[in-house]
Design an enzyme around this catalytic site. Structure first.
Site, PDB file in Angstrom:
ATOM      1  N   ARG A  32     -10.552 -11.268   1.787  1.00  0.00           N
ATOM      2  CA  ARG A  32     -11.419 -12.307   1.224  1.00  0.00           C
ATOM      3  C   ARG A  32     -10.776 -13.688   1.302  1.00  0.00           C
ATOM      4  NH1 ARG A  32     -11.664  -9.025  -4.261  1.00  0.00           N
ATOM      5  NH2 ARG A  32     -11.214  -7.412  -2.736  1.00  0.00           N
ATOM      6  N   LYS A  64       0.850  -1.199   0.000  1.00  0.00           N
ATOM      7  CA  LYS A  64       0.000   0.000   0.000  1.00  0.00           C
ATOM      8  C   LYS A  64       0.885   1.250   0.000  1.00  0.00           C
ATOM      9  CE  LYS A  64      -4.054  -1.747   2.504  1.00  0.00           C
ATOM     10  NZ  LYS A  64      -5.031  -1.488   1.433  1.00  0.00           N
TER      11      LYS A  64
HETATM   12  N1  BES Z   1      -8.258  -3.631   4.303  1.00  0.00           N
HETATM   13  C1  BES Z   1      -8.368  -3.228   2.959  1.00  0.00           C
HETATM   14  C2  BES Z   1      -9.652  -2.445   2.675  1.00  0.00           C
HETATM   15  C3  BES Z   1      -9.742  -1.071   3.246  1.00  0.00           C
HETATM   16  C4  BES Z   1      -9.237   0.019   2.562  1.00  0.00           C
HETATM   17  C5  BES Z   1     -10.380  -0.852   4.452  1.00  0.00           C
HETATM   18  C6  BES Z   1      -9.355   1.294   3.087  1.00  0.00           C
HETATM   19  C7  BES Z   1     -10.510   0.428   4.960  1.00  0.00           C
HETATM   20  C8  BES Z   1      -9.993   1.497   4.285  1.00  0.00           C
HETATM   21  C9  BES Z   1      -8.377  -4.443   2.032  1.00  0.00           C
HETATM   22  O1  BES Z   1      -7.595  -5.495   2.451  1.00  0.00           O
HETATM   23  C10 BES Z   1      -7.847  -4.000   0.721  1.00  0.00           C
HETATM   24  O2  BES Z   1      -6.700  -3.651   0.664  1.00  0.00           O
HETATM   25  N2  BES Z   1      -8.688  -4.009  -0.307  1.00  0.00           N
HETATM   26  C11 BES Z   1      -8.312  -3.581  -1.600  1.00  0.00           C
HETATM   27  C12 BES Z   1      -8.743  -4.622  -2.590  1.00  0.00           C
HETATM   28  C13 BES Z   1      -8.207  -4.414  -3.974  1.00  0.00           C
HETATM   29  C14 BES Z   1      -6.717  -4.685  -3.982  1.00  0.00           C
HETATM   30  C15 BES Z   1      -8.913  -5.349  -4.918  1.00  0.00           C
HETATM   31  C16 BES Z   1      -9.000  -2.246  -1.865  1.00  0.00           C
HETATM   32  O3  BES Z   1     -10.163  -2.077  -1.493  1.00  0.00           O
HETATM   33  O4  BES Z   1      -8.339  -1.359  -2.400  1.00  0.00           O
HETATM   34 MN    MN Z   2      -5.578  -5.318   1.823  1.00  0.00          MN
END
Ligand code: BES
Ligand code: MN
Ligand code: ZN
Length: 514
Positions: A360, A286
């Site tokens: 997931r 990230k």
């Molecule tokens: N934990 C994150 C989702 C999230 C993002 C929660 C911001 C709260 C605030 C999750 O694991 C994630 O990184 N999801 C990605 C999925 C994508 C890579 C398909 C997302 O939502 O960007």
């Molecule tokens: Mn994630």
């Protein structure tokens, strides 16, 4: 954890000697009314001076001597809080929410004058209003009083306000019912507080082992059955999702399982919460900005475990199984990589397109395992699953996705009642198509469009026909709609819905019926 005493007392308001006595002042068409002659002269004179008229959000803090009109009062401070024309509000949930936010205002006032013992005057309306009054004011005060001070060592304990020690509801009628509902409020508030505390812990303060330890201790306190699956168990069971996510980490993954079984056998409800104790994104790292918030990626797991605290106390007539798959998502040398193919519990294979779509993966194993092992009548999972749900709904609604209309409708109604609003988004084959893989059964991302829905479609593959609802709390687990009883930081969102869902499944009928 600090615990505030909440008691219902039949002592006269004149005899209350605590730090602060709060009076909620509602208006009727004539002007001011609080259903008690004792305060009427005071309110009338305040009206005359245009100091306080009982309008919504109006506040007045008085110190003794309170004047001849209420000279009998022995409390150290008297707080008047206006709620406006409460009786005109026909929507019961709206009214209850006004009481919660009023409770939050009282808590804020107590904090600013460092009051530890607060009395709440519950006027005798002669109806059932005072029961809701006690319940929702208490919930608001208890939740509004929340602070996380564990890591503040620089100030001396005596100098820091430690929050409320005791709330006394001063009631004259319906005392039994007020007491019963005050217990409901305090169970709710305790669980929400626990969930907030867990979430406030940083990634190095709350690891998968902390989830496991908490579950073990809770099971002893509340006579629940607790099983902790260790890494070797997960390998043996073929839980390729959580094992893959855990590979880049030094902290071993854990799966905490708690079972509550009532004396008379009822239906089984399975709760699954995402316990991702820190989400760096893994190899699909990230951006640095905002990464710190990913310590909150365990809020679903926190909601599920803390709801079990209330369930253990309230002993409902349904069997409840809680599963929290817990790991962090790191980029260590052994980390899983984009392109890797994993095999989930039950055999479905998945191509990893992004290691950041990890939630997931751990939920899929937990759902498939939980459904096979416990044969639940319905399943609810709760997870900070996608940034996409924030684009869709902001920080004011939680995304709800479900394969069952009855279950979805029941949850939406409960969400309104608890002031934890849910908005349903669709599922469908056209979305499921987005997660088809060239070389495996599925892949773990579905592209930019409808990311929240494609994430849910991923989980959908693992629940089959079991009635299932998925709550995506990414937008509401923290930064939830600003309110007097919701602090900055973690909100504890979802805890109330889960507890209320179990409460409403407590009468021998189908768990998903309203
Ligand atoms: N934990 C994150 C989702 C999230 C993002 C929660 C911001 C709260 C605030 C999750 O694991 C994630 O990184 N999801 C990605 C999925 C994508 C890579 C398909 C997302 O939502 O960007
Ligand atoms: Mn994630
Ligand atoms: Zn995540």
């Amino acid at each position: 954890m600090k615990s505030t005493k909440l008691v219902v007392s039949t002592k006269k308001v004149e005899d209350y000697t605590g730090d602060l006595l709060a009076i909620v002042v509602a208006l009727d068409e004539q002007g001011v009314t609080i259903g008690e002659d004792l305060f009427r002269p005071l309110l009338n004179s305040l009206l005359q001076y245009k100091e306080f008229s009982g309008k919504k959000d109006e506040l007045l803090l008085l110190y003794p001597p309170f004047g001849s009109l209420v000279e009998k009062l022995q409390c150290r401070r008297l707080l008047l809080v206006g709620v406006g024309r409460l009786a005109d509000i026909t929507d019961i949930h709206f009214k209850n929410e006004l009481l919660r936010t009023t409770g939050g205002i009282i808590a804020t006032q107590c904090k600013s004058c460092k009051a530890k013992n607060v009395g709440i005057y519950i006027p005798a309306y002669g109806g059932l209003a005072e029961i809701a009054y006690g319940e929702f004011l208490s919930e608001g005060i208890l939740l509004g009083d929340y602070q996380f001070l564990k890591y503040k060592t620089l100030q001396k304990e005596e100098e820091t306000y430690q929050g409320l020690a005791k709330i006394e509801l001063l009631a004259t009628t319906h005392v039994k019912a007020i007491r019963r509902n005050a217990v409901k409020a305090s169970n709710i508030a305790r669980s929400v507080t626990i969930a907030r505390d867990m979430a406030n812990e940083p990634g190095n303060g709350w690891t998968p082992s902390h989830f496991a330890k908490y579950a073990m201790e809770l099971s002893e306190r509340q006579q629940l059955r607790c099983t902790i699956l260790e890494k070797k168990d997960m390998v043996e069971l073929g839980m390729g999702g959580i094992i893959a996510v855990n590979r880049g980490s030094e902290e071993p993954a854990k799966i905490a399982i708690l079972e509550y079984t009532p004396e008379l056998k009822g239906q089984t409800i399975l709760l699954v919460g995402k316990g991702l104790t820190f989400d760096s994104g893994g190899i699909s790292l990230k951006p640095a900005q905002g990464m710190m918030d990913m310590k909150y990626d365990m809020c679903g797991g926190a909601a599920v475990l803390s709801a079990m605290e209330a369930i253990g106390r309230e002993k409902p007539g349904v069997r409840v199984v809680a599963i929290v798959p817990a790991t962090d998502n790191m980029a260590g040398g052994g980390a899983f990589k984009p392109g890797d193919i994993i095999t989930h519990y039950g055999g479905i294979t998945s191509e990893i397109e992004s290691t950041d779509a990890e939630g997931r993966l751990i939920l899929a194993d937990a759902l498939a395992y939980g459904i096979e092992k416990f044969r639940p009548d319905c399943v609810i999972d709760i997870a900070t699953l996608t940034g996409s749900v924030i684009f869709a709904l902001g920080h004011h609604y939680c995304g709800l996705l479900s394969n069952n209309d009855q279950l979805a409708d029941k949850l939406i109604a409960i969400g309104i009642a608890c002031a934890e609003p849910l908005w349903r988004l669709p599922l469908g084959d056209m979305y499921a198509k987005q997660i088809k893989s060239q070389i495996a059964d599925i892949k773990n991302t579905g592209g930019k469009p409808a990311g929240c829905i494609t994430a849910a479609e991923y989980l959908h593959k693992f629940v089959g026909k079991t009635p299932w609802a998925h709550l995506d709390i990414a937008g509401t687990a923290w930064d939830f709609t600003e309110k007097t009883y919701i602090p900055k930081g973690p909100s504890g969102f979802g805890v109330k819905i889960l507890i209320e869902f179990i409460r409403r499944s407590n009468n021998g009928k189908s768990a998903i019926s309203a």
